[in-house]
Write an enzyme that holds these catalytic residues in place. Sequence first.
Site, short mmCIF file in Angstrom:
data_model
loop_
_atom_site.label_atom_id
_atom_site.label_comp_id
_atom_site.label_asym_id
_atom_site.label_seq_id
_atom_site.Cartn_x
_atom_site.Cartn_y
_atom_site.Cartn_z
N GLU A 46 14.16 33.40 12.96
CA GLU A 46 13.85 32.40 11.94
C GLU A 46 14.96 31.35 11.88
O GLU A 46 16.15 31.68 11.84
CB GLU A 46 13.71 33.12 10.60
N LYS A 115 6.18 29.08 6.93
CA LYS A 115 6.32 30.37 6.25
C LYS A 115 5.47 30.37 4.97
O LYS A 115 5.49 29.41 4.19
CB LYS A 115 7.79 30.61 5.91
N CYS A 168 9.40 36.42 8.66
CA CYS A 168 10.25 37.27 7.82
C CYS A 168 9.54 37.89 6.62
O CYS A 168 8.80 38.85 6.75
CB CYS A 168 11.49 36.50 7.39
#
EC number: 6.3.5.1
Length: 641
Positions: A46, A115, A168
């Site tokens: 990330e 995200k 994540c």
Amino acid sequence: MNFGFVRIAAATPVVQVADCQHNVSHIATLVRQAASQGAAIVAFPELSITGYTCGDLFTQPFLLQQAEAALTQLLEETAPLPLLCIAGLPVALDNRLYNTAVVFSRGQILGAVPKSYLPNYNEFYENRWFAPGTESHAERISLCGQETPFSTRLLFECGDVCLGVEICEDLWVPVPPSSMQALAGANLLVNISASNEMVGKHAYLRSLIEQQSARTMAAYLYSSAGCGESTTDIVFAGNGIIAENGAILRESERFTFGEQLTLCDVDIERLMALRRKTNTFTSESPQKEYRRIRAGLPVQDYTRTPLLREISPYPFIPGKDAHIDERCEEIFNIQISGLAQRIRHTNCRSAVIGISGGLDSTLALLVAVRTFDKLGLPRTCVTGITMPGFGTTGRTYNNALRLMETLGITIREVNIRAACEQHFSDIGLDPGDRSVTYENAQARERTQILMDIANQTGGLVIGTGDLSELALGWATYNGDHMSMYGVNCGIPKTLVRHLVGWVAAKGPDEAARPWLLDILDTPISPELLPADGNGQIAQCTEELVGPYDLHDFFLYYFVRFGFRPAKLYLMARQAFAGKYEDRTIKRWLITFLRRFFSQQFKRSALPDGPKVGSVSLSPRGDWRMPSDASCTMWLHEAENL
């Protein structure tokens, strides 16, 4: 041929926080390394182009401009390479900033996935800089001078591979985006992450990845930040983890100061076979459409390239982990519970078992005595019958008697020689004939004895035949093929041996241990032909039908995943390297296929028995196949390997 395998890689570069040129230089080097090692897909952590721990520097327009310029450089440097890459960087769009995974290949950006879930608790405060990708209404953005699809609902199709990307925290929420991606068709899920380390967190992370890959029946590629990220308040260990359908296949070393590349071949064909068999792999609620973006991948020829994954030669045997005793006990409990319920339901007063001194009857006897222990009934209610015949040796006869004595059951002996000789005379069989009639008459005589004594004692005949014998048809029809309940029908021969060995090492009946160990050391044989001149077993099963470890290997992958002969051969060559030559594997693969198809009629008339593992051949459950199905196509491929 690639047989459904695809080589993927989790890369952990050493970053410098806010030094985009340094970071893309290291990313490009790892992309080249991945390509040189045959990877088709490589994922980086990330925000790996800027570093995850830039903090308020993310509000600096200069950093964002340099990140995009660095990505342009990365595209140019990796354009000659055929693999697909995923890397993270911040992307500005209108009035918001998005934590984004960029998917690119051959110099072209295929898509950008923002995200979805931004952690803003404890040590995390991503809402300070970023907006959730779900809040964006844009469908395309301009990035590095390219018009780029931009959405949380992008899938990337590369032949049989369908790739979904999450970032994540997306994995840690109750319903991860990857769950929806999988339902929409993704079979390879990629998570680029920057998850920090805390005591106990890594174990939980591993369990999340295992469970998510199992729940989605997918491969899961996880790449997380490592060395070089700021340690002002937290530490990053650099995790590269590759999982497939609930099992972690490869993972990197944590807390290293160097860069790492974790590669593994995942089996997309296997995953799709599981999904097609599992009709509940669907969603009842309507799903918003995903945009599908086509991409190309390099194709490995796995007939020339060794697989980068461990292939156990014994897929039925529990792995060597801390839970092995629990696994073995669970297998016994399944067998015991099945038999106990049948005894209670039929109101039987006894169990009748033919004891040969071989592995299968030994396991069935161990199950029977533990069943009667659990039911609170005396072991003397179990009647073990030894039935010496023309091929019985002193070794197996003695082992059978001693085992029954030490286990405390009722012992009976019925010699079948005279009855068989009379039968041979009745049907006009030459006494010197050693044909299948000679052998099968003995098996059927023994079965008749067991059935009649069961009637005498109000008992149940317990079948001893195992799953491997059912697969190969290595049983006499209406002989040892038949029983009133087959406790071993879900246990293949390699697992039978393992379980008997486990009982010998750790079972409660210590007095039985010497006999169990000698039974394990005895060649597998039906003992239907006379012993040799030294009184030793003359008829070894594995010399006639082939090694059971090979047949069990073929059985597992053929039935559970439907693998073709060429793939079975490829995998067996790697799993049994150094033990069997290629020609030996090919020979017994042909035998397995021929016998498996031709002997279905025996499996169509099986008695009841418990399913134990993921492979079962019950005609009422897992395997329903016409008895006259042709094996021509399978044999043709096997013979031309």
